[in-house]
Motif scaffolding. Structure first.
Motif, short mmCIF file in Angstrom:
data_model
loop_
_atom_site.label_atom_id
_atom_site.label_comp_id
_atom_site.label_asym_id
_atom_site.label_seq_id
_atom_site.Cartn_x
_atom_site.Cartn_y
_atom_site.Cartn_z
N GLY A 1 9.00 7.37 -10.21
CA GLY A 1 8.13 6.22 -10.43
C GLY A 1 8.86 4.89 -10.50
O GLY A 1 8.24 3.87 -10.84
N GLN A 2 10.14 4.86 -10.15
CA GLN A 2 10.92 3.64 -10.27
C GLN A 2 10.97 2.86 -8.95
O GLN A 2 10.93 3.43 -7.87
CB GLN A 2 12.35 3.97 -10.70
CG GLN A 2 12.44 4.64 -12.05
CD GLN A 2 11.85 3.79 -13.16
OE1 GLN A 2 12.22 2.62 -13.32
NE2 GLN A 2 10.95 4.37 -13.93
N ALA B 1 1.69 6.92 -6.78
CA ALA B 1 0.70 7.95 -7.08
C ALA B 1 1.32 9.35 -6.97
O ALA B 1 1.03 10.24 -7.78
CB ALA B 1 -0.50 7.82 -6.15
N LEU B 2 2.18 9.54 -5.97
CA LEU B 2 2.90 10.81 -5.85
C LEU B 2 3.80 11.01 -7.07
O LEU B 2 3.90 12.13 -7.59
CB LEU B 2 3.73 10.82 -4.57
CG LEU B 2 4.65 12.03 -4.36
CD1 LEU B 2 3.84 13.32 -4.26
CD2 LEU B 2 5.51 11.84 -3.11
N ALA B 3 4.44 9.95 -7.53
CA ALA B 3 5.28 10.04 -8.72
C ALA B 3 4.47 10.51 -9.92
O ALA B 3 4.93 11.32 -10.73
CB ALA B 3 5.94 8.68 -9.01
N ASP B 4 3.25 10.02 -10.05
CA ASP B 4 2.40 10.44 -11.15
C ASP B 4 2.03 11.92 -11.01
O ASP B 4 1.95 12.65 -12.00
CB ASP B 4 1.13 9.59 -11.20
CG ASP B 4 0.31 9.84 -12.45
OD1 ASP B 4 0.88 9.72 -13.57
OD2 ASP B 4 -0.88 10.18 -12.32
N ALA C 1 0.83 -1.20 0.00
CA ALA C 1 0.00 0.00 0.00
C ALA C 1 0.86 1.26 0.00
O ALA C 1 0.58 2.23 -0.70
CB ALA C 1 -0.93 0.00 1.21
N ALA C 2 1.94 1.25 0.79
CA ALA C 2 2.84 2.40 0.83
C ALA C 2 3.51 2.62 -0.53
O ALA C 2 3.70 3.76 -0.97
CB ALA C 2 3.89 2.20 1.91
N GLU C 3 3.85 1.53 -1.20
CA GLU C 3 4.44 1.64 -2.53
C GLU C 3 3.45 2.25 -3.51
O GLU C 3 3.80 3.14 -4.31
CB GLU C 3 4.91 0.28 -3.03
CG GLU C 3 6.14 -0.25 -2.32
CD GLU C 3 6.79 -1.41 -3.07
OE1 GLU C 3 6.38 -1.67 -4.23
OE2 GLU C 3 7.71 -2.04 -2.51
N ALA C 4 2.21 1.78 -3.49
CA ALA C 4 1.19 2.31 -4.40
C ALA C 4 0.98 3.80 -4.16
O ALA C 4 0.84 4.59 -5.12
CB ALA C 4 -0.13 1.55 -4.21
N TRP C 5 0.97 4.20 -2.90
CA TRP C 5 0.80 5.61 -2.58
C TRP C 5 1.97 6.44 -3.12
O TRP C 5 1.78 7.53 -3.68
CB TRP C 5 0.68 5.78 -1.06
CG TRP C 5 0.27 7.16 -0.65
CD1 TRP C 5 1.09 8.23 -0.45
CD2 TRP C 5 -1.05 7.62 -0.39
NE1 TRP C 5 0.36 9.34 -0.08
CE2 TRP C 5 -0.96 8.99 -0.03
CE3 TRP C 5 -2.30 7.01 -0.41
CZ2 TRP C 5 -2.09 9.75 0.29
CZ3 TRP C 5 -3.42 7.77 -0.09
CH2 TRP C 5 -3.31 9.12 0.25
N THR C 6 3.18 5.91 -2.97
CA THR C 6 4.37 6.61 -3.46
C THR C 6 4.35 6.74 -4.98
O THR C 6 4.73 7.77 -5.54
CB THR C 6 5.63 5.87 -3.00
OG1 THR C 6 5.65 5.84 -1.56
CG2 THR C 6 6.90 6.56 -3.49
N PRO D 1 9.77 16.05 -14.72
CA PRO D 1 9.11 16.35 -13.45
C PRO D 1 10.04 17.17 -12.55
O PRO D 1 11.26 16.97 -12.56
CB PRO D 1 8.84 14.96 -12.85
CG PRO D 1 9.79 14.05 -13.54
CD PRO D 1 9.98 14.60 -14.91
N PRO D 2 9.48 18.08 -11.76
CA PRO D 2 10.30 18.92 -10.89
C PRO D 2 10.84 18.17 -9.68
O PRO D 2 11.68 18.69 -8.94
CB PRO D 2 9.34 20.02 -10.46
CG PRO D 2 8.00 19.36 -10.48
CD PRO D 2 8.05 18.41 -11.64
N ALA D 3 10.33 16.97 -9.45
CA ALA D 3 10.76 16.13 -8.33
C ALA D 3 10.52 14.68 -8.72
O ALA D 3 9.84 14.40 -9.71
CB ALA D 3 10.01 16.49 -7.05
N ALA D 4 11.09 13.78 -7.95
CA ALA D 4 10.94 12.36 -8.23
C ALA D 4 10.55 11.61 -6.96
O ALA D 4 11.12 11.86 -5.90
CB ALA D 4 12.24 11.78 -8.80
N ALA D 5 9.60 10.71 -7.09
CA ALA D 5 9.25 9.79 -6.02
C ALA D 5 9.66 8.39 -6.46
O ALA D 5 9.31 7.96 -7.57
CB ALA D 5 7.75 9.83 -5.73
#
Length: 259
Positions: free
Chosen positions: A250-251, A184-187, A177-182, A198-202
C-alpha cells in the motif's frame, strides 16, 4: 547491506530474490531491460512479456548473456486480453512452481501544449495501456502472488498522478486511476493476511520521468536532474523484496522529490 555498482551507484542485498520467480510486463523498453538485468543478477528466474517480439528477444538475450546461467524467458502476451493474461500466469506457475512478483512497466505518454487542446483519443489509448493492463495483470496474478507468501505487485507511476499539469490531463488521470487500482489490490492483500502480515504486497514506485544511457547520448547537454535512471529504478524494484510485506504493501515509494 549494499554493494557498489560499476557506475558509482549502489545496490541492495538480494537475499529476497534468490530463487524467486518474477514476471515483468513491458519488458522490452529501457526500464524493462534494466529490470531484467537487475533481477537476473539477484538470482531470480525472470519471465518477461512485451508486445514487441523483436525487442523482447533482444532484452531477454542481453539479460541471459550478462548473467550466465540465469533463467530469463520471453513471451508476447496480449495484456488487453484478460483470458490471455490468466493463461500466462497459469503457464508460468505450472512451469516454475511459483510466482513471486509482477513488475508492471507497460506505459506510454500522450499530451498537449494546452488543456483545451487535449485530444480525448489520447485518453482511449492511455486507458488501455496504463489502466486496463494493470487491471488484467492484478486480477490474474493476485492468487499466485498470495500463494508465494512474499509476492510483490509493483506499479511504476509518475509524480503527475498526484500533481497534474494542464497539458497532461489524460496521462495524469490514467496514472492516478492505475494507482488507485493498485492500492485496492494492496487492501485485498491486507485482508487476506487478516491478523498476520499480508502474504504479498502491492506498491507504487513514483518517478517524475526516466532516463537511460541512450537518452544521455542523444542529448549530451541535458541535465536530467530530476529524472530517475532506469538502473536506479531497477535497484528500487529489487529492493522491495528485502523489506517485510507489511512495510511495502500500500505504499507509494518516491524515487523523485515528493511535490
Amino acid at each position: 547491506m549494499t554493494s557498489t555498482r560499476t557506475d558509482g551507484g549502489t545496490t541492495g542485498g538480494d537475499g529476497g530474490l534468490d530463487g524467486a520467480v518474477v514476471a515483468v510486463a513491458g519488458a522490452a523498453g529501457p526500464a524493462g531491460q534494466a529490470a531484467l538485468l537487475r533481477l537476473a543478477e539477484a538470482g531470480a528466474t525472470v519471465v518477461a512479456a512485451d508486445a514487441d517480439a523483436e525487442r523482447l528477444a533482444q532484452a531477454v538475450d542481453a539479460a541471459r548473456f550478462a548473467h550466465g546461467g540465469a533463467t530469463v524467458t520471453g513471451d508476447t502476451v496480449d495484456l488487453l486480453d484478460l483470458a490471455a493474461t490468466r493463461e500466462w500466469v497459469a503457464r508460468t506457475e505450472k512451469e516454475f512452481g511459483r510466482i513471486d512478483g509482477l513488475v508492471h512497466l507497460v506505459g506510454d505518454w500522450r499530451g498537449s501544449a494546452h488543456f483545451a487542446e487535449t485530444d480525448l483519443g489520447d485518453w482511449d489509448v492511455l486507458h488501455n495501456l496504463l489502466i486496463r493492463t494493470v487491471q488484467h495483470t492484478s486480477l490474474a496474478f493476485q492468487g499466485a502472488l498470495e500463494r508465494s507468501g512474499n509476492g510483490r505487485f509493483l506499479l511504476i507511476s509518475a509524480a503527475g498522478a498526484s500533481n497534474p499539469t494542464a497539458g497532461n490531463a489524460a496521462y495524469s488521470a490514467s496514472k492516478a486511476a492505475a494507482e488507485a487500482w493498485t492500492l485496492a489490490l494492496a487492501d485485498a492483500f491486507r485482508k487476506t493476511g487478516g491478523e498476520s502480515p499480508p502474504p504479498a504486497a502491492a506498491a507504487i514506485l513514483v518517478v517524475k520521468a526516466l532516463v537511460n544511457d541512450q537518452m544521455r547520448k542523444e542529448r549530451p547537454n541535458a541535465k536530467f536532474k530530476t529524472f530517475t535512471d532506469v538502473r536506479d529504478l531497477a535497484d528500487a524494484i529489487a529492493g522491495t523484496w528485502n523489506q517485510p510485506t507489511e512495510e511495502v504493501n500500500g505504499q507509494r515509494l518516491w524515487l523523485t522529490p515528493q511535490p
